[in-house]
Design a protein around this motif. Structure first.
Motif, short mmCIF file in Angstrom:
data_model
loop_
_atom_site.label_atom_id
_atom_site.label_comp_id
_atom_site.label_asym_id
_atom_site.label_seq_id
_atom_site.Cartn_x
_atom_site.Cartn_y
_atom_site.Cartn_z
N GLU A 133 0.78 -1.24 -0.03
CA GLU A 133 -0.02 -0.03 0.04
C GLU A 133 0.92 1.27 -0.03
O GLU A 133 1.78 1.44 0.84
CB GLU A 133 -0.85 -0.09 1.24
CG GLU A 133 -1.80 1.32 1.52
CD GLU A 133 -2.93 1.18 0.51
OE1 GLU A 133 -3.58 2.27 0.35
OE2 GLU A 133 -3.33 0.10 0.07
N GLY A 134 0.58 2.07 -0.86
CA GLY A 134 1.40 3.33 -1.05
C GLY A 134 0.89 4.21 -1.96
O GLY A 134 -0.16 3.86 -2.70
N PRO A 135 0.96 5.57 -2.00
CA PRO A 135 0.53 6.59 -2.77
C PRO A 135 0.77 6.22 -4.34
O PRO A 135 1.88 5.74 -4.69
CB PRO A 135 0.99 7.79 -2.50
CG PRO A 135 2.30 7.63 -1.73
CD PRO A 135 2.13 6.30 -1.27
N LEU A 136 -0.29 6.48 -4.98
CA LEU A 136 0.14 6.04 -6.65
C LEU A 136 0.78 7.22 -7.26
O LEU A 136 0.37 7.97 -7.69
CB LEU A 136 -1.35 5.85 -7.33
CG LEU A 136 -1.31 5.20 -8.70
CD1 LEU A 136 -0.48 3.94 -8.66
CD2 LEU A 136 -2.80 5.34 -9.28
N ASP A 137 2.25 7.09 -7.10
CA ASP A 137 3.15 8.30 -7.45
C ASP A 137 3.97 7.73 -8.41
O ASP A 137 3.70 8.19 -9.63
CB ASP A 137 3.99 8.53 -6.23
CG ASP A 137 4.69 9.82 -6.40
OD1 ASP A 137 5.11 10.19 -7.52
OD2 ASP A 137 4.78 10.83 -5.33
N MET A 138 5.08 6.91 -8.47
CA MET A 138 5.85 6.43 -9.50
C MET A 138 6.76 7.59 -10.02
O MET A 138 7.68 6.97 -11.04
CB MET A 138 5.13 5.70 -10.54
CG MET A 138 4.28 4.31 -10.27
SD MET A 138 3.70 3.61 -11.59
CE MET A 138 2.56 2.61 -10.77
N ARG A 139 6.92 8.50 -9.66
CA ARG A 139 8.02 9.61 -10.18
C ARG A 139 9.49 9.16 -9.44
O ARG A 139 9.53 9.26 -8.28
CB ARG A 139 7.48 11.20 -9.91
CG ARG A 139 6.16 11.48 -10.35
CD ARG A 139 5.76 12.83 -9.91
NE ARG A 139 5.26 12.54 -8.47
CZ ARG A 139 5.02 13.80 -7.76
NH1 ARG A 139 4.77 14.91 -8.21
NH2 ARG A 139 4.49 13.71 -6.47
N MET A 140 10.31 9.00 -10.34
CA MET A 140 11.70 8.87 -9.96
C MET A 140 12.08 10.15 -9.40
O MET A 140 12.94 10.02 -8.29
CB MET A 140 12.76 8.36 -11.05
CG MET A 140 12.04 6.94 -11.40
SD MET A 140 13.17 6.62 -12.82
CE MET A 140 12.42 4.77 -13.17
N SER A 141 12.01 11.38 -9.91
CA SER A 141 12.50 12.61 -9.56
C SER A 141 11.56 13.22 -8.50
O SER A 141 12.17 14.50 -7.84
CB SER A 141 12.55 13.56 -10.70
OG SER A 141 11.40 13.84 -11.46
N GLY A 142 10.44 13.06 -8.45
CA GLY A 142 9.54 13.51 -7.30
C GLY A 142 9.08 14.78 -7.95
O GLY A 142 8.22 15.39 -7.23
N THR A 143 8.91 14.96 -9.40
CA THR A 143 8.33 16.33 -9.65
C THR A 143 7.57 15.90 -11.07
O THR A 143 7.88 14.71 -11.39
CB THR A 143 9.33 17.13 -10.23
OG1 THR A 143 10.55 16.46 -11.27
CG2 THR A 143 10.35 17.80 -9.30
N GLY A 144 6.72 16.58 -11.53
CA GLY A 144 5.90 16.36 -12.70
C GLY A 144 4.51 15.66 -12.36
O GLY A 144 4.40 15.19 -11.07
N PRO A 145 4.06 15.25 -13.28
CA PRO A 145 2.51 14.60 -12.94
C PRO A 145 2.83 13.01 -12.58
O PRO A 145 3.87 12.41 -12.82
CB PRO A 145 2.13 14.23 -14.36
CG PRO A 145 2.52 15.47 -15.33
CD PRO A 145 3.88 15.71 -14.71
N SER A 146 2.03 12.74 -11.61
CA SER A 146 2.10 11.35 -11.02
C SER A 146 1.47 10.58 -11.77
O SER A 146 0.60 10.50 -12.51
CB SER A 146 1.76 11.47 -9.63
OG SER A 146 0.52 11.49 -9.44
N ALA A 147 1.66 9.18 -11.21
CA ALA A 147 0.93 8.02 -11.89
C ALA A 147 -0.78 8.25 -11.57
O ALA A 147 -1.47 8.05 -12.37
CB ALA A 147 1.08 6.61 -11.15
#
Length: 347
Positions: A133-147
């Protein structure tokens, strides 16, 4: 899935965290670059970088990573190998720009390990894993649109194309339709929300991968433009490598490997001949020489120690003295979504 970090594998049957994949093979492929400047485009936890620095006391490594967590964690390694190691926070598709700044004379080697790192995969809060369980993010850099942004806002056709083209998911259209129906009631916020929905449309095979594996892969690649970064990195490496320099790329799924294989074959002069209907002109001189006969894959011993290496393939080439060629349209096409999706996105 990659294992770019360093450290010991877990116990038998347990997770194999932070284990650099095909490490001995990567170092061997870059042996001719020892004592020169090598660019590690995917630093992770520094597994390749450390091994390359240890292999020769005169080797200098310029390492890149877009993940600020990896940059912060690598500070101690930079200090211990000063002044032979420089660590830069940027995408590996920017390697040419960085190399022109820190190694204007050119590079003796480039190594790329494509995909998500073990550290990112194992940290639930990064949103890469369908198992936690985790936020649906997937951003390697932490910036820009997320998953989550893509899943909640992209239209059905775009979602289907992402899952099919980047994830090679055959049930892509059904999954995309199910997402669009479900998000009308409740927006997607967590990894388990998406994984559970996908499992309704993809049958679980005994001893097979999780039903959401390909969907998550496609979404992660789209979020981080991983294939576009790969294409830019390959062209940048060709332009920055000195004659005799080595390019080594480790991939983890078929579309990545197809891009690398086609690029190396084209630059080595191994292109399809023209026909009498579509004749070819005088071909450019090869800029690369293939240094491996087909892909190098992990040994049985490595697979036993690190199951995440199971799909890894290594390809390598040596830079020749011919000029770098124009960008290769064929691999740019492979890296992009279908034309109708790109046109819709521009409206």
């Amino acid at each position: 899935m990659t294992g770019r970090g360093d450290g010991l594998a877990g116990a038998a049957g347990g997770p194999a965290r932070h284990v650099p994949v095909l490490l001995e093979e990567v170092v061997a492929a870059l042996a001719s670059a020892e004592g020169g400047t090598i660019l590690d485009g995917t630093f992770g936890a520094g597994g390749y970088t450390r091994a390359l620095l240890d292999a020769h006391p005169a080797t200098r490594v310029v390492a890149l990573d877009r993940d600020p967590n990896a940059i912060a964690a690598g500070a101690a390694l930079v200090a211990s190998y000063a002044p032979r190691l420089a660590l830069v926070e940027t995408r590996f598709g920017e390697l040419e720009r960085v190399a022109r700044e820190v190694a204007p004379e050119g590079l003796d080697g480039v190594v790329l390990d494509i995909g998500v790192s073990s550290m990112q995969l194992d940290e639930a809060e990064r949103g890469f894993s369908f198992r936690a369980e985790g936020p649906l993010d997937m951003r390697m850099s932490g910036t820009g649109p997320s998953a989550a942004d893509i899943v909640n806002e992209a239209d059905e056709t775009t979602l289907a194309d992402i899952f099919y083209h980047y994830g090679e998911e055959r049930r892509s259209r059904a999954i995309a339709r199910g997402i669009c129906e479900a998000r009308r009631r409740t927006p997607f916020e967590t990894t388990t929300q998406l994984a559970e929905l996908v499992a309704r449309f993809v049958r679980a095979e005994p001893h097979g991968p999780h039903p959401a594996t390909r969907t998550f892969q496609g979404l992660r690649i789209a979020v981080n433009d991983e294939l576009g970064e790969l294409v830019r990195a390959l062209h940048g490496a060709e332009r920055m490598l000195k004659p005799g320099g080595r390019l080594v790329v480790v991939t983890f799924h078929s579309l990545e490997d197809r891009i690398v294989k086609q690029f190396l074959a084209a630059r080595a002069g191994r292109v399809a001949a023209g026909s009498r209907h579509v004749p070819v002109g005088e071909p450019p001189k090869p800029s690369l020489r293939l240094a491996t006969k087909g892909p190098v894959i992990p040994s049985e011993a490595e697979l036993a120690a690190n199951p995440r290496a199971r799909s890894a393939k290594l390809r390598a080439a040596e830079r020749l003295d011919a000029p770098a060629q124009a960008p290769l349209a064929a691999i740019e096409t492979l890296a992009a979504l279908p034309v109708h999706t790109r046109q819709r996105a521009r409206r």
